[in-house]
Design a protein around this motif. Structure first.
Motif, PDB file in Angstrom:
ATOM      1  N   ILE A  11     -20.887  -1.845  -6.057  1.00 47.65           N
ATOM      2  CA  ILE A  11     -20.354  -1.004  -5.211  1.00 47.65           C
ATOM      3  C   ILE A  11     -18.572  -1.067  -5.765  1.00 47.65           C
ATOM      4  N   LEU A  12     -17.769  -1.757  -5.721  1.00 45.61           N
ATOM      5  CA  LEU A  12     -16.583  -1.307  -6.524  1.00 45.61           C
ATOM      6  C   LEU A  12     -16.732  -0.457  -8.006  1.00 45.61           C
ATOM      7  N   SER A  13     -18.127  -0.856  -8.379  1.00 39.68           N
ATOM      8  CA  SER A  13     -18.121  -1.348 -10.156  1.00 39.68           C
ATOM      9  C   SER A  13     -18.776   0.397 -10.661  1.00 39.68           C
ATOM     10  N   GLU A  14     -18.805   0.917  -9.265  1.00 41.66           N
ATOM     11  CA  GLU A  14     -20.342   2.499  -9.261  1.00 41.66           C
ATOM     12  C   GLU A  14     -19.188   3.065  -8.591  1.00 41.66           C
ATOM     13  N   ALA A  15     -18.265   3.079  -8.125  1.00 36.78           N
ATOM     14  CA  ALA A  15     -17.314   3.566  -7.276  1.00 36.78           C
ATOM     15  C   ALA A  15     -16.032   4.406  -8.446  1.00 36.78           C
ATOM     16  N   PRO A  16     -15.897   5.074  -8.469  1.00 36.66           N
ATOM     17  CA  PRO A  16     -15.190   5.614  -9.648  1.00 36.66           C
ATOM     18  C   PRO A  16     -13.937   6.066  -9.701  1.00 36.66           C
ATOM     19  N   MET A  17     -13.037   5.317  -8.120  1.00 37.38           N
ATOM     20  CA  MET A  17     -11.995   5.030  -8.075  1.00 37.38           C
ATOM     21  C   MET A  17     -12.855   4.296  -6.547  1.00 37.38           C
ATOM     22  N   CYS A  18     -11.566   3.138  -6.264  1.00 40.15           N
ATOM     23  CA  CYS A  18     -10.674   2.933  -5.052  1.00 40.15           C
ATOM     24  C   CYS A  18      -9.724   3.517  -4.186  1.00 40.15           C
ATOM     25  N   PHE A  19      -9.065   3.056  -3.247  1.00 34.55           N
ATOM     26  CA  PHE A  19      -8.100   3.153  -2.902  1.00 34.55           C
ATOM     27  C   PHE A  19      -7.757   2.266  -1.801  1.00 34.55           C
ATOM     28  N   ILE A  20      -6.172   1.411  -2.434  1.00 33.96           N
ATOM     29  CA  ILE A  20      -5.821   0.414  -1.346  1.00 33.96           C
ATOM     30  C   ILE A  20      -4.136   1.034  -0.845  1.00 33.96           C
ATOM     31  N   ALA A  21      -4.461   0.230   0.275  1.00 32.99           N
ATOM     32  CA  ALA A  21      -3.402   0.738   1.421  1.00 32.99           C
ATOM     33  C   ALA A  21      -2.770   0.014   2.080  1.00 32.99           C
ATOM     34  N   ARG A  31      -2.659   4.346  -2.136  1.00 31.14           N
ATOM     35  CA  ARG A  31      -3.566   5.013  -3.333  1.00 31.14           C
ATOM     36  C   ARG A  31      -4.322   4.888  -4.310  1.00 31.14           C
ATOM     37  N   ALA A  32      -4.389   5.581  -5.482  1.00 32.41           N
ATOM     38  CA  ALA A  32      -5.445   5.511  -6.131  1.00 32.41           C
ATOM     39  C   ALA A  32      -6.033   3.961  -7.361  1.00 32.41           C
ATOM     40  N   PHE A  33      -6.718   3.235  -7.120  1.00 30.92           N
ATOM     41  CA  PHE A  33      -6.251   2.353  -8.085  1.00 30.92           C
ATOM     42  C   PHE A  33      -8.176   2.288  -9.244  1.00 30.92           C
ATOM     43  N   GLN A  34      -8.036   1.441  -9.663  1.00 28.49           N
ATOM     44  CA  GLN A  34      -9.260   1.449 -10.597  1.00 28.49           C
ATOM     45  C   GLN A  34      -9.249  -0.380 -10.242  1.00 28.49           C
ATOM     46  N   PHE A  45      -7.613  -6.443 -10.593  1.00 25.45           N
ATOM     47  CA  PHE A  45      -7.180  -5.373  -9.891  1.00 25.45           C
ATOM     48  C   PHE A  45      -5.858  -5.513 -11.232  1.00 25.45           C
ATOM     49  N   CYS A  46      -4.730  -4.100 -11.620  1.00 25.08           N
ATOM     50  CA  CYS A  46      -3.691  -4.473 -12.198  1.00 25.08           C
ATOM     51  C   CYS A  46      -2.613  -3.404 -11.654  1.00 25.08           C
ATOM     52  N   THR A  47      -1.532  -3.655 -12.110  1.00 24.93           N
ATOM     53  CA  THR A  47      -0.224  -2.398 -12.077  1.00 24.93           C
ATOM     54  C   THR A  47       0.844  -2.835 -12.396  1.00 24.93           C
ATOM     55  N   ALA A  48       1.690  -2.877 -12.517  1.00 17.38           N
ATOM     56  CA  ALA A  48       3.032  -2.788 -13.096  1.00 17.38           C
ATOM     57  C   ALA A  48       3.957  -3.388 -11.997  1.00 17.38           C
ATOM     58  N   ARG A  49       4.729  -4.013 -12.043  1.00 22.14           N
ATOM     59  CA  ARG A  49       6.023  -5.027 -11.575  1.00 22.14           C
ATOM     60  C   ARG A  49       7.059  -4.087 -10.973  1.00 22.14           C
ATOM     61  N   ASP A  50       7.198  -2.786 -11.821  1.00 25.97           N
ATOM     62  CA  ASP A  50       8.075  -1.794 -11.090  1.00 25.97           C
ATOM     63  C   ASP A  50       7.908  -0.554 -10.241  1.00 25.97           C
ATOM     64  N   LYS A  51       6.794  -0.603  -9.874  1.00 25.44           N
ATOM     65  CA  LYS A  51       5.827   0.126  -8.954  1.00 25.44           C
ATOM     66  C   LYS A  51       6.493   0.031  -7.363  1.00 25.44           C
ATOM     67  N   ASP A  52       5.984   0.741  -6.544  1.00 25.02           N
ATOM     68  CA  ASP A  52       6.522   0.616  -5.196  1.00 25.02           C
ATOM     69  C   ASP A  52       5.565  -0.502  -4.767  1.00 25.02           C
ATOM     70  N   PRO A  98      -8.813   1.122 -22.267  1.00 31.06           N
ATOM     71  CA  PRO A  98      -8.047   1.188 -22.970  1.00 31.06           C
ATOM     72  C   PRO A  98      -7.107   2.676 -22.842  1.00 31.06           C
ATOM     73  N   LEU A  99      -7.011   3.208 -21.828  1.00 25.25           N
ATOM     74  CA  LEU A  99      -6.152   3.758 -20.813  1.00 25.25           C
ATOM     75  C   LEU A  99      -5.236   2.620 -20.280  1.00 25.25           C
ATOM     76  N   ILE A 100      -5.410   2.012 -20.084  1.00 22.41           N
ATOM     77  CA  ILE A 100      -4.228   0.744 -19.266  1.00 22.41           C
ATOM     78  C   ILE A 100      -3.913   0.047 -20.947  1.00 22.41           C
TER      79      ILE A 100
END
Length: 137
Positions: A11-21, A31-34, A45-52, A98-100
């Motif tokens: 399901i996660l792979s087929e969903a264009p995006m997921c949302f994490i609360a 917010r939207a996450f990939q 998942f991945c993110t940046a250490r300086d993000k809220d 490539p985007l990341i």
């Protein structure tokens, strides 16, 4: 991999995006996450250490994730996110996204980090009228 985890990753792979609360004080933040991939029974998942969002997960690792496939099957995961800065995971993300790679450049970027959900509860439902399926993973 368990049958439940296999279905969750599908399901996660087929969903264009997921949302994490997350929670910031008493305020929920969504917010939207990939979703990246499953590895060793963990959802990565991945993110940046300086993000809220990263700061919110440091203060309170409880999250809820929601994803909806194009056929309207939806998934909700509830658990605690692990701030697991895994170099091999980051390299795999950069090799496939490539985007990341354009944002972070390399696994050595000090802002770039990987996070994972190792276990929790799930609900899988659709709009068929059948009851939702619930369990743990």
């Amino acid at each position: 991999m368990s049958k439940e985890l296999r279905e969750i990753t599908q399901i996660l792979s087929e969903a264009p995006m997921c949302f994490i609360a997350t929670v910031e004080g008493a305020q929920p933040r969504v917010r939207a996450f990939q979703y990246q991939f499953e590895q060793d029974g963990k959802l990565w998942f991945c993110t940046a250490r300086d993000k809220d969002v990263f700061k919110q997960m440091q203060a309170n690792p409880a999250v809820e994730i929601c994803a909806v496939k194009p056929d309207m099957t939806w998934l909700r995961l509830t658990g605690k996110m692990t701030l697991a800065d895994d170099r091999a995971v980051k390299e795999r993300v950069l090799d496939t996204q490539p985007l990341i790679k354009g944002i972070y450049g390399s696994a050595d970027n000090p802002l770039f980090t990987s996070i994972c959900l190792e276990h929790g509860e799930y609900v899988i439902a659709d709009f068929s009228g059948n009851p939702p399926r619930k369990g743990t993973f």
